[in-house]
Scaffold this motif. Structure first.
Motif, PDB file in Angstrom:
ATOM      1  N   ALA A 101     -20.472   9.159 -23.642  1.00  0.00           N
ATOM      2  CA  ALA A 101     -20.941   9.543 -24.965  1.00  0.00           C
ATOM      3  C   ALA A 101     -20.002  10.564 -25.605  1.00  0.00           C
ATOM      4  N   TRP A 105     -17.874   9.842 -28.956  1.00  0.00           N
ATOM      5  CA  TRP A 105     -18.145  10.681 -30.125  1.00  0.00           C
ATOM      6  C   TRP A 105     -16.874  11.364 -30.625  1.00  0.00           C
ATOM      7  N   PRO A 144     -19.845   8.946 -35.843  1.00  0.00           N
ATOM      8  CA  PRO A 144     -19.525   9.366 -34.470  1.00  0.00           C
ATOM      9  C   PRO A 144     -20.750   9.465 -33.569  1.00  0.00           C
ATOM     10  N   ILE A 145     -21.896   9.861 -34.135  1.00  0.00           N
ATOM     11  CA  ILE A 145     -23.116   9.923 -33.327  1.00  0.00           C
ATOM     12  C   ILE A 145     -23.511   8.524 -32.868  1.00  0.00           C
ATOM     13  N   GLY A 148     -21.248   7.592 -30.154  1.00  0.00           N
ATOM     14  CA  GLY A 148     -21.652   8.318 -28.955  1.00  0.00           C
ATOM     15  C   GLY A 148     -22.849   7.668 -28.283  1.00  0.00           C
TER      16      GLY A 148
END
Length: 337
Positions: A101, A105, A144-145, A148
């Motif tokens: 993750a 991310w 990006p989350i 992730g």
């Protein structure tokens, strides 16, 4: 060839690390290729910061814009893959998911930030004429989350080895009438270098900004100084055991420190822990089950009478655990250990 059905630590690592390296190379290739391909259509300097109004209010040279994300990514991915290559925790599902993750991310954040910055500056004659940033900010945060989260799901695939039970605690015999003391430390050279480089850079940039050589240089001084302080705190840890208490202190000034009365300690043992296993360097975890991670490897782990645990990466942990257990046994001689 590696048997894909091999679920051993070595076999899984052999398959996992090339996949992580491929992601690192892909992100690096994008970060390098995009600015180079579009260099002729971008101003120099470029707008790289937007104010609350959405209009550009800060700039960076094209060379710095092209180089900085690549250097940052190489450092992040290199350290992450290096730790994963050495650690034994890739066969544990939780730390592996955390690792994937974080890597997904970080790569997604750098790519999306670069993409929107390039799009805003594309075919603009001057950075002050760059397009505004409004909804793009939400995408830079959310994308990006999402990556992730996908990395977390990908990391949960594969084996999940059961953690080894705590080993039998070592004990030593104490001589009557003597006051035993045990002191040990662990150091992290990388954190010391980080401190020196960050503080030196902060001083140089502050001097250049004060003399007028760098415009808007003060914005980088505070983050660099804070990085230096964090690096100093992470550079070392010291543990001291005396008949009354266990004291843990960090950094070159041995502050902050934490003192635990010995009557609050139930037992102690030695255990190997790594950054990928506990979530990184520094004070990791929550009160009740935490690790002070300065370097991976041998840790002194103490269990409180309340049920909580604290792990400290420190040298010669076996001697510290043995002394703690001997002191506890001397305080409670009737208790079977």
């Amino acid at each position: 060839m590696t048997d894909p059905r091999d679920t051993s630590a070595t076999g899984f690592r052999t398959r996992f690390l090339p996949a992580a390296a491929a992601w690192a190379v892909l992100v690096a290739a994008v970060l390098v290729a995009v600015p180079l391909v579009l260099a002729g259509r971008l101003p120099d300097p470029l707008a790289t910061h937007w104010g609350p109004s959405g209009r550009p209010d800060g700039s960076m040279s094209f060379a710095a814009f092209a180089l900085f994300p690549v250097v940052l990514w190489v450092a992040v991915a290199g350290i992450g893959i290096g730790v994963a290559a050495r650690a034994r925790t890739l066969v544990r599902r939780a730390p592996r998911a955390f690792y994937c993750a974080g890597l997904a991310w970080a790569g997604g954040l750098l790519i999306t930030t670069q993409a929107f910055t390039v799009a805003a500056n594309l075919d603009r004659g001057d950075w002050t004429r760059a397009a505004g940033m409004t909804w793009q900010v939400a995408v830079v945060v959310v994308a990006p989350i999402a990556l992730g989260a996908l990395g977390w799901l990908a990391g949960r695939r594969g084996p999940d080895a059961s953690p080894a039970p705590p080993p039998a605690e070592p004990v030593i015999d104490l001589s009557p009438g003597k006051r035993p003391v045990w002191v040990s430390t662990a150091t992290a050279p990388w954190a010391s270098w980080l401190t020196l480089v960050a503080l030196a850079a902060a001083v140089v940039i502050a001097a250049a900004a004060r003399s007028g050589l760098i415009r808007d240089g003060w914005g980088a001084v505070v983050p660099l100084a804070l990085t230096g302080v964090v690096g100093a705190v992470l550079s070392s840890v010291s543990v001291r055991v005396v008949p009354e208490s266990l004291t843990v202190s960090v950094g070159p000034l041995r502050w902050p420190l934490r003192r635990v009365r010995l009557d609050r300690v139930e037992r102690a043992w030695v255990e190997e822990r790594y950054p990928a296993q506990v979530g990184g360097w520094g004070y990791r975890g929550l009160p009740g089950r935490a690790t002070i991670m300065i370097r991976g490897g041998e840790c002194l782990v103490v269990r409180y009478t309340s049920g909580g645990e604290l792990g400290i990466t420190v040298d010669d942990a076996a001697a510290g655990a043995a002394l703690l257990n001997a002191l506890i046994a001397r305080q409670h001689p009737s208790v079977e250990r």
